[in-house]
Enzyme design. Structure first.
Site: not given
Ligand code: IPM
Ligand code: MN
Ligand code: NAD
Length: 348
Positions: A136, A187, A220, A244, A248
């Site tokens: 990042y 990884k 993985d 990240d 999710d």
């Molecule tokens: C998050 C988002 C951000 C990230 C994006 C919008 C840059 O996906 O906060 O999870 O990848 O950190």
């Molecule tokens: Mn995210």
């Protein structure tokens, strides 16, 4: 008195932050919670209007004048480069050196879990995502751009200091919160330079915490194990990008992005709280977005600011809303964004 900078941002960010702010006001009015909220219009609209993303001096102001930042989401189809989001969101994470991205994955109602035969006790872990390094950092570039010979480089930057401080934070959290199991994921089999550093640092740091059962899984395998048996995890610590993605995935185990909060922390300094989700352009302006992730993020903020009781009140009210089906359509309910916010306020 604690001062909070509120940055609603774009799309549903604005709608969910309106509800989180409503909940904070309810706590201020009814409990005398000593907060001062100051709203900033940073986001796509302003960027398109006058070219400003993160205003000059903005970071300094946040650092000096505020104890916390509550942010919605950034991202707008009218800004395909996503430049304003990079400047504001990553700008604050990096600029304020918020190296801990804490993303809890907690099942509050078993009906929301897509896995079969699981109870609330089985899904309750915290992801610690390194938040200031990795892929990042924006180091890289394009060569022969647009041609058939184009070369694209995006460097993965990992420092001993950066890796060590997130590992130490995760171990300390585990120790302080009575969590006994910690898993570090990388990884290093395919990325021996960058993640070799994670391995070596982990082997060193874990020796300092003999009371915590620590282990390593490749990312993985971890992705597979989290689905196969989430109950084996209590604390997971990993790099920026893997954290990240994993957050999710974790969100969907407990009801989806509409329920997943996060904290960007530098202990002892101004820190930032936000839902894990984005600006969901297709949902925006329809009173359909789930505000609970933003409301839970406000709860994490209150906890960070030392208002533990108010933070638990928010947690309880959200769990109640889920059990009673007082939710937006993403969780099977019939309420709108505003109505869920009202319901939470009425429970406080
Ligand atoms: C998050 C988002 C951000 C990230 C994006 C919008 C840059 O996906 O906060 O999870 O990848 O950190
Ligand atoms: Mn995210
Ligand atoms: P998203 O999180 O906005 O949406 C993903 C999916 O989840 C969509 O189907 C959306 O409708 C649903 N969803 C998200 N939040 C919800 C909520 N509160 N209630 C109900 N449903 C919800 O991710 P995306 O579509 O990949 O990204 C959209 C924009 O947001 C992009 O510009 C992206 O860069 C940005 N983004 C910003 C942040 C942030 O500011 N922290 C985080 C992720 C994405």
């Amino acid at each position: 008195m604690k001062r909070v900078a509120v940055i609603p941002g774009d799309g549903i960010g604005v709608e969910v932050i309106t509800e989180a702010v409503k909940v904070l006001h309810a706590l201020m009015d009814r409990r005398g919670l000593p907060l001062e909220l100051v709203t900033f219009d940073w986001g796509a609209e302003k960027y398109l209007r006058d070219g400003t993303s993160l205003p000059d001096g903005g970071l300094e102001m946040l650092r000096r004048e505020f104890q916390a930042i509550l942010i919605g989401a950034l991202g707008d189809p009218r800004v395909p480069s996503n430049q304003h989001a990079v400047d504001i969101l990553l700008g604050i994470r990096f600029g304020l050196d918020l190296y801990v991205n804490q993303r809890p994955v907690k099942l509050r109602d078993v009906r929301l879990c897509p896995l079969k035969d699981r109870s609330e006790r089985d899904v309750d872990f915290v992801i610690f995502r390194e938040n200031t390094e990795g892929l990042y950092v924006g180091v890289g570039g394009n060569f022969k751009r647009g041609s058939e010979d184009e070369v694209a480089l995006q460097e993965d930057v990992n420092t001993r200091r950066g890796v060590e401080r997130i590992l130490v934070h995760a171990f300390e959290y585990a120790g302080n919160r009575g969590r006994k199991r910690l898993c570090m994921s990388d990884k290093s089999n395919a990325m021996p330079h960058a993640h070799g550093l994670w391995q070596r640092t982990f082997q060193d740091v874990r020796k300092r915490y003999p009371g915590i059962e620590s282990r390593h899984l490749y990312i993985d395998t971890l992705a597979m194990e989290v689905i196969r048996d989430p109950s084996q995890f209590e604390v997971i610590v990993t790099c920026n990008l893997f954290g990240d993605i994993l957050s999710d995935l974790g969100a969907q185990l407990v009801g989806g992005l509409g329920l997943a909060p996060s904290a960007n922390i530098h202990p002892g300094h101004a820190s930032m709280f936000e839902p894990v989700h984005g600006s969901a352009p297709a949902l925006a302006g329809k009173n359909l977005a789930n505000p609970l992730a933003a409301i839970l993020a406000a709860g994490m903020m209150l906890d960070y600011l030392g208002y533990r009781e108010a933070a638990s009140d928010i947690e309880r009210a959200v769990t109640d809303a889920l059990r009673r089906g007082q939710t937006t359509p993403d969780l099977g309910g019939k309420l709108g964004t505003k109505e869920v916010g009202d319901w939470i306020c009425s429970r406080l």
